[in-house]
Structure formats: structure tokens, C-alpha cells
Design a protein around this motif. Sequence first.
Motif, mmCIF file in Angstrom:
data_model
loop_
_atom_site.group_PDB
_atom_site.id
_atom_site.type_symbol
_atom_site.label_atom_id
_atom_site.label_comp_id
_atom_site.label_asym_id
_atom_site.label_seq_id
_atom_site.Cartn_x
_atom_site.Cartn_y
_atom_site.Cartn_z
ATOM 1 N N ILE A 1 34.525 55.871 43.875
ATOM 2 C CA ILE A 1 34.780 54.845 42.638
ATOM 3 C C ILE A 1 33.687 54.033 42.553
ATOM 4 N N PHE A 2 33.202 54.011 41.322
ATOM 5 C CA PHE A 2 32.148 52.858 40.982
ATOM 6 C C PHE A 2 32.979 51.744 40.233
ATOM 7 N N THR A 3 32.650 50.720 40.578
ATOM 8 C CA THR A 3 33.309 49.552 39.911
ATOM 9 C C THR A 3 32.357 48.452 39.483
ATOM 10 N N TYR A 4 32.197 48.140 38.282
ATOM 11 C CA TYR A 4 31.171 47.237 37.496
ATOM 12 C C TYR A 4 31.970 46.050 37.194
ATOM 13 N N GLU A 5 31.080 44.766 37.652
ATOM 14 C CA GLU A 5 31.674 43.589 37.086
ATOM 15 C C GLU A 5 30.610 42.758 36.432
ATOM 16 N N GLY A 6 30.906 41.893 35.442
ATOM 17 C CA GLY A 6 29.964 41.060 35.047
ATOM 18 C C GLY A 6 30.920 39.595 34.851
ATOM 19 N N ASN A 7 30.294 38.418 35.239
ATOM 20 C CA ASN A 7 31.273 37.270 35.155
ATOM 21 C C ASN A 7 30.184 36.134 34.681
ATOM 22 N N ALA A 8 30.797 35.102 34.153
ATOM 23 C CA ALA A 8 30.010 33.678 33.800
ATOM 24 C C ALA A 8 31.014 32.651 33.921
ATOM 25 N N ALA A 9 30.130 31.598 34.398
ATOM 26 C CA ALA A 9 30.977 30.317 34.636
ATOM 27 C C ALA A 9 29.981 29.206 34.118
ATOM 28 N N TYR A 10 30.721 28.192 33.815
ATOM 29 C CA TYR A 10 29.826 26.991 33.322
ATOM 30 C C TYR A 10 30.592 25.546 33.699
ATOM 31 N N THR A 11 29.827 24.935 34.291
ATOM 32 C CA THR A 11 30.679 23.641 34.781
ATOM 33 C C THR A 11 30.608 22.443 34.037
ATOM 34 N N LEU A 12 31.678 21.861 33.680
ATOM 35 C CA LEU A 12 31.667 20.703 32.373
ATOM 36 C C LEU A 12 31.542 19.459 33.135
ATOM 37 N N PRO A 13 31.106 18.459 32.390
ATOM 38 C CA PRO A 13 31.104 17.091 32.714
ATOM 39 C C PRO A 13 32.543 16.784 33.466
ATOM 40 N N SER A 14 32.397 15.795 34.578
ATOM 41 C CA SER A 14 33.551 15.517 35.486
ATOM 42 C C SER A 14 34.511 14.652 34.334
#
Length: 238
Positions: A151-164
Motif C-alpha cells: 500500500i502506498f499512501t500519499y498525503e498533502g496538507n496545509a495549515a494557516y494560523t490566524l490572528p488570536s
Amino acid sequence: MTKTVGAAAVALLALSGAASAEDRQFGWSVNVGGTSDYIFRGVSQTDGDPAFQAGVDFTYGILYAGIWGSNTDDAFTNSSAEIDFYAGVKPVLGPVTFDFGILYYYYPGDDFDVADYVEGKAGASISPVKNLSLAANLYYTDEGTFNTGKIFTYEGNAAYTLPSVGIFTPTVSGLLGHSEYDDFSALSYTYWNAGISLAVEKFTFDFRYWDTDIDIISASGENLSDERFVFTAKLALP
């Protein structure tokens, strides 16, 4: 499975040796939490029921290791619990942080001895602008759970931290993944999620939407991989 463990172990030893000259510092953390539904790669591991989860992590320079556990649905996993053991290295090259590791998924009480399996991991992450992080990971096993082969598993993710906002620091994030079953192509599927996390001191509250393009039906007749919203709360120490 033996080939995967052996090759990954050799790679980890080589990378840890190369990093021996770096300034190393020991660190540790503990996390405990609960979720309305334990989702792994888009599929519920608890038949839609809540789960209690906990783990401990150790770091020493670029080296890391840890153990994490959760309750599961024994009708689906052949066990009422999942315990993950993992170790790896995170070397840094310029703006890119790499991640090379081994993961062992252990299901205690599996009388048929077919649920446990080992994965190798290779990944990279980068923060091209302030508050934005991007990551890509590849996972591979030569014998998946329940003898499902390579099994090959590919993942891509993105995250952005907003002002408090008040006491909360919000982060919006999303993930797109695909698991490719080399020996059972009909099992291959794509999964994704999107959500927001609210961090306050040692606590994180996560609200997330999950979905896939496959239908996996449990013994109770529930679709374990359809769209759903999941709430997770976690405490991390120290």
C-alpha cells in the motif's frame, strides 16, 4: 513487512549517525484527549462512536520516538484498542524539514494475528510565508492490515494560523490523501478533511469535516467512510 522494517531501520541509523555532531537536547510531551469519532485516513475506527486517546513523545535533537493509543471497534479491527509505536529523524535542510520514520500499528487481542502492520514514512514540510505551513508525506507498507499487500499512501496538507481572537489562537487546515492498494486495486481510495483548531494555553479544540470517495460498511451496517463532522479536544503537557 520484514523488508520494510529492515530498510527503514538502516535509513534511521544512517541519518542519526550523520546528525551526531548536532547540538542535541532531550524533550518530552504527553497528550490526552477525546474525539467524537476516531477517523484514520477518512475511515471511522470506532463505528461512529467516541474514543479516548493518549500518547507520549520523546525527542533528542533531530531524533524522535513515541507511543499513542486509542480505543477501536473490535468488529472492524479485531481488537478493542490500537497502539501505535513510532520513531524517526527530522533533519533540516535550508527551509525544509524532512521526516523519515517507522510506524508499527499494534492491535492487542487480535486472535487471527492479521491486523498488525508496519509502515515506513518519508515527508517534508516548509513554511513559505509567516503562519503558513505546507507538508507532503509518503507512507509505504509491503503487507497492509488484514493481509492487503503493498500500500502506498500519499498525503498533502496545509495549515494557516490566524490572528488570536480573545484567548483563542485559531488555525485553519486541510488535508488531501490517497491510498493505493497495489494488490487489491478496488480498495484504493481518496480522502480529505478541512477544519479549524482553537488553541488556548495547553488545550486544543478541533472541528473537522471528513469525507472519502469509497463506501466501507461495518458489521452494524454503518458506512464508516461517508462524510461526517468530528470534534476533538486535546490537552498537551508540559
